[in-house]
Design a protein around this motif. Structure first.
Motif, short mmCIF file in Angstrom:
data_model
loop_
_atom_site.label_atom_id
_atom_site.label_comp_id
_atom_site.label_asym_id
_atom_site.label_seq_id
_atom_site.Cartn_x
_atom_site.Cartn_y
_atom_site.Cartn_z
N UNK A 77 6.80 3.69 9.91
CA UNK A 77 5.39 3.26 10.06
C UNK A 77 4.84 2.71 8.75
N UNK A 78 4.87 1.38 8.65
CA UNK A 78 4.30 0.69 7.48
C UNK A 78 3.50 -0.47 8.04
N UNK A 79 2.90 -1.27 7.19
CA UNK A 79 2.14 -2.42 7.69
C UNK A 79 3.08 -3.38 8.44
N UNK A 80 4.23 -3.70 7.84
CA UNK A 80 5.18 -4.61 8.51
C UNK A 80 5.73 -3.94 9.78
N UNK A 81 6.09 -2.65 9.68
CA UNK A 81 6.65 -1.93 10.83
C UNK A 81 5.68 -1.92 12.01
N UNK A 82 4.40 -1.76 11.72
CA UNK A 82 3.41 -1.66 12.80
C UNK A 82 3.24 -2.98 13.55
N UNK A 83 3.71 -4.08 12.95
CA UNK A 83 3.62 -5.39 13.62
C UNK A 83 4.64 -5.54 14.74
N UNK A 84 5.67 -4.70 14.75
CA UNK A 84 6.72 -4.82 15.77
C UNK A 84 6.21 -4.22 17.07
N UNK A 85 6.36 -4.99 18.16
CA UNK A 85 5.82 -4.53 19.45
C UNK A 85 6.52 -3.24 19.88
N UNK A 86 5.74 -2.25 20.30
CA UNK A 86 6.29 -0.97 20.79
C UNK A 86 6.87 -0.11 19.69
N UNK A 87 6.38 -0.21 18.46
CA UNK A 87 6.98 0.52 17.33
C UNK A 87 6.96 2.03 17.54
N UNK A 93 0.86 -1.19 0.00
CA UNK A 93 0.00 0.00 0.00
C UNK A 93 0.90 1.24 0.00
N UNK A 94 0.28 2.41 0.05
CA UNK A 94 1.10 3.62 -0.13
C UNK A 94 1.99 3.96 1.07
N UNK A 95 1.92 3.12 2.11
CA UNK A 95 2.87 3.26 3.23
C UNK A 95 4.16 2.47 2.96
N UNK A 96 4.05 1.47 2.11
CA UNK A 96 5.19 0.55 1.89
C UNK A 96 6.42 1.27 1.37
N UNK A 97 7.58 0.84 1.84
CA UNK A 97 8.83 1.42 1.34
C UNK A 97 8.94 1.13 -0.17
N UNK A 141 12.88 8.64 6.62
CA UNK A 141 11.51 8.27 6.24
C UNK A 141 11.54 7.24 5.11
N UNK A 142 10.36 6.73 4.77
CA UNK A 142 10.26 5.79 3.65
C UNK A 142 10.69 6.49 2.35
N UNK A 143 10.35 7.78 2.21
CA UNK A 143 10.74 8.54 1.00
C UNK A 143 12.26 8.67 0.93
N UNK A 144 12.88 8.96 2.09
CA UNK A 144 14.34 9.06 2.13
C UNK A 144 14.97 7.73 1.71
N UNK A 145 14.36 6.64 2.19
CA UNK A 145 14.87 5.30 1.87
C UNK A 145 14.78 5.05 0.36
N UNK A 146 13.65 5.49 -0.20
CA UNK A 146 13.47 5.33 -1.66
C UNK A 146 14.57 6.08 -2.42
N UNK A 147 14.89 7.30 -1.97
CA UNK A 147 15.97 8.07 -2.63
C UNK A 147 17.28 7.28 -2.62
N UNK A 148 17.55 6.67 -1.46
CA UNK A 148 18.81 5.92 -1.33
C UNK A 148 18.80 4.70 -2.26
N UNK A 149 17.65 4.02 -2.31
CA UNK A 149 17.54 2.86 -3.22
C UNK A 149 17.82 3.28 -4.66
N UNK A 150 17.26 4.45 -5.05
CA UNK A 150 17.46 4.92 -6.43
C UNK A 150 18.95 5.13 -6.71
#
Ligand SMILES: NC(=O)c1ccc[n+]([C@@H]2O[C@H](COP(=O)([O-])OP(=O)(O)OC[C@H]3O[C@@H](n4cnc5c(N)ncnc54)[C@H](O)[C@@H]3O)[C@@H](O)[C@H]2O)c1
Length: 290
Positions: A212-222, A32-36, A239-248
């Motif tokens: 904060x993503x679907x997977x991230x929210x599963x971690x206790x005490x996120x 979804x649009x939260x995903x990295x 942030x997820x956007x920052x991570x995307x920049x790095x991946x690029x």
């Protein structure tokens, strides 16, 4: 290149550098649009890449991947990343669409049934543990092995998987995902040697801040964890956007000699021991007890 960004209400300038112009790839793990992976797909599209999107059939029903596919003009190929035959199908179809080899792959996949069910590390369910390792780490090996056997990636191509600092440091609540991330990072090194030596293909992991993503929210005490790392990191959380920049940048030709690395992308958190703010807070907690 600067252009008017049609998706924003206000007039906004989007910076794109054509870093991935002419490059083709596969992005695994946008839900979804939260995903990295979603953010990576948006940026890869902005930077001129073409790619297919892959996720499980269940994720396709539960998530909103169709929207991303439309926006980025991508085809969706469903696959369970633990299933070698399904991974082969993703690579074969992608090569068919683009008429040959590809240049980048993103592995943005993680899931632990133990974390999901709240089963603690010292009372772990072993079949679940094996599933965690298969989904979150072995799937990376499976993708690399399939890609190599099919000779699916061009020379100087780039493969990136997402990791977390719990591979090196113990962080409460991360459970068997910590072991999965250690294995994931090790696979990047072991396969990185072979694929680099034989085909000049680079393999790295990016160790991202808690997000904060679907997977991230599963971690206790996120939420507490995100607050803690935000305060401990000199640059704050990525942030997820920052991570995307790095991946690029990792998919681009600007990082051609980077391989077999675990690249921390966490505002400096992984190098911190004690910050001024944290020690002040620590002292205060004792004053309150006195
Ligand atoms: N969110 C964080 O705090 C954080 C921090 C560091 C690293 N990461 C890593 O980033 C990656 C992406 O996670 P995210 O935070 O964007 O969450 P997300 O929930 O959006 O993405 C996880 C993806 O894994 C997919 N997946 C699960 N089982 C699968 C399977 N068997 N086959 C194929 N796909 C499967 C899910 O459908 C989902 O799309 C994961 O590897 C995660 O561990 C996340």
């Amino acid at each position: 290149m600067a252009y008017l960004c049609p998706t924003f209400n206000l007039i906004n300038i989007c910076m794109s550098y054509n870093l991935l112009k002419g490059k083709k790839g596969i992005i695994f793990g946008a839900l979804n649009d939260q995903s990295i992976a979603w953010k990576v797909a948006e940026k890869a599209h902005e930077e001129g890449a073409v790619f297919t999107l892959s996720n499980t059939a269940v994720a396709l029903r539960l998530g909103t991947l169709d929207e991303l596919a439309k926006k980025t003009n991508s085809e969706i190929i469903h696959a369970d990343a633990t299933n070698v035959a399904e991974i082969e199908k993703v690579f074969a179809r992608t090569m068919e669409i683009y008429g040959g080899k590809i240049d980048f792959v993103l592995h943005s996949i993680g899931m632990s049934p133990n974390v999901r069910k709240g089963i603690p590390y010292d009372n772990i369910d072993y079949p679940n543990f094996l599933k965690t390792l298969d989904i979150s780490a072995l799937s990376f090996h499976k993708m690399l092995q399939v890609a190599r056997k099919m000779d699916a990636i061009n020379e100087w191509g780039s493969v990136v998987a997402l990791s977390y600092v719990a591979a090196q440091r113990t962080l409460f609540g991360y459970n068997d995902m910590a072991d999965a991330k250690s294995l994931l990072e090790s696979i990047a090194r072991s396969f990185g040697y072979i694929y680099g030596r034989d085909k000049k293909i680079r393999i790295n992991t990016i160790s991202q801040s808690p997000t904060r993503t679907t997977a991230g929210s599963g971690v206790s005490g996120i939420d507490t964890l995100i607050d803690f790392t935000e305060r401990m990191s000199p640059l704050g959380n990525a942030s997820a956007e920052d991570c995307a920049d790095y991946c690029i940048t990792m998919f681009s030709d600007l990082t051609k000699k980077v391989t077999m690395q675990n690249l921390f992308h966490d505002g400096g958190f992984s190098s911190m021991g004690m910050s001024y703010k944290a020690i002040t807070q620590y002292n205060k907690s004792f004053e309150e007890c006195d």
